[in-house]
Design an enzyme around this catalytic site. Structure first.
Site, PDB file in Angstrom:
ATOM      1  CE1 TYR A  51      -4.437  -1.396   0.623  1.00 47.73           C
ATOM      2  CE2 TYR A  51      -2.975  -3.211   1.223  1.00 47.73           C
ATOM      3  CZ  TYR A  51      -4.238  -2.740   0.871  1.00 47.73           C
ATOM      4  OH  TYR A  51      -5.286  -3.626   0.759  1.00 47.73           O
ATOM      5  CD  GLU A  52      -0.259   6.801  -2.415  1.00 50.88           C
ATOM      6  OE1 GLU A  52       0.018   8.012  -2.424  1.00 50.88           O
ATOM      7  OE2 GLU A  52      -1.332   6.337  -2.876  1.00 50.88           O
TER       8      GLU A  52
END
Length: 257
Positions: A51-52
């Site tokens: 995830y970012e």
């Protein structure tokens, strides 16, 4: 007897099946996250979800509300700084697939999450690109999932936030160090893939009970269908059970928050 399921469940299951076991996937929040975690909980237990916010090989028990959800960090193998995430992992070519959602998509798979209407006087301002432009550029390939409507599927997006194949389908031609771009779009009606030559999205599979007319009516351009049009396999009982349990856990957790 055929199982009962919603069009949204059909979309999530089909999107999940696009991920193969062992892939490294950069996951967007929302529908992409739902599909990616369903894949992890079913046929692809060794898929690596990133995830970012910098969480690597995360295995959330519930779906995150945002990239900053503590569930992601708590269930990750490790968490790295965002600059490291993008410069080493993503730009370093270590991500097989980026899984994205969007507000608008056009015939060349360009994505718009910036605004609706004229740039100087927009009707609606959207959240923006976040990491999607970089994901779409640097991941090996890109999967996109969203609900099908004329509002979302437009001939030309109002603003190109995230590159698909450019305004003319040639935006990735002769550009070094760039991924293949969008390779499939999964909606609640069908599956689309880019034409090998023009890069325009073409319907390759219809979900059960969906007609060509349904897709035509929900698309803002003159959509084409492949000659060998397939029927998307229905969800299995196991896939539906795990998906529903995942969403139920998520709802309970968020209700208690």
């Amino acid at each position: 007897m055929s199982l009962e399921y919603t069009s949204s469940e059909m979309m999530s299951v089909t999107a999940a099946r696009a991920l193969e076991n062992g892939m490294t996937c950069f996951v967007g929040i929302g529908l992409p996250s739902e599909a990616a975690n369903l894949a992890r909980l079913t046929h692809a237990p060794d898929v690596v979800l990133i995830y970012e916010s910098g969480t690597l090989q995360t295995k959330p028990d519930i779906l995150p509300l945002s990239i900053g959800d503590g569930e992601l960090c708590e269930s990750a193998l490790t968490t790295v700084a965002v600059p490291e995430m993008f410069r080493y992992w993503l730009q370093g070519g270590k991500v097989d697939v980026g899984f994205l959602g969007t507000a608008q998509i056009d015939r060349f798979a360009n994505l718009n999450t910036t605004l609706i209407g004229d740039y100087k006087a927009p009707k609606v301002r959207l959240p923006g690109g976040g990491g999607a432009p970089e994901i779409a550029t640097n991941a090996g390939e890109v999967f996109i999932t969203l609900k099908h409507s004329k509002r979302a599927f437009v001939k030309d997006v109002d603003f190109v936030t995230t590159l698909g194949f450019g305004r003319d389908g040639k935006g990735r031609d002769n550009v070094p160090n760039i991924g293949k771009g969008p390779t499939r779009v999964i909606t609640d009606l069908c599956v689309m893939k880019p034409d090998p030559d023009s890069k325009e999205l073409v319907v390759v599979s219809l979900h059960p009970g969906v007609s060509r007319e349904d897709v035509i009516d929900a698309t803002g351009w003159e959509i084409r269908f492949t000659e060998q049009l397939e029927s998307t396999p229905e969800p299995s009982e196991n896939e539906l059970t795990i998906l529903r349990e995942l969403k139920a856990r998520t709802e309970r957790a968020h209700a208690d928050a």
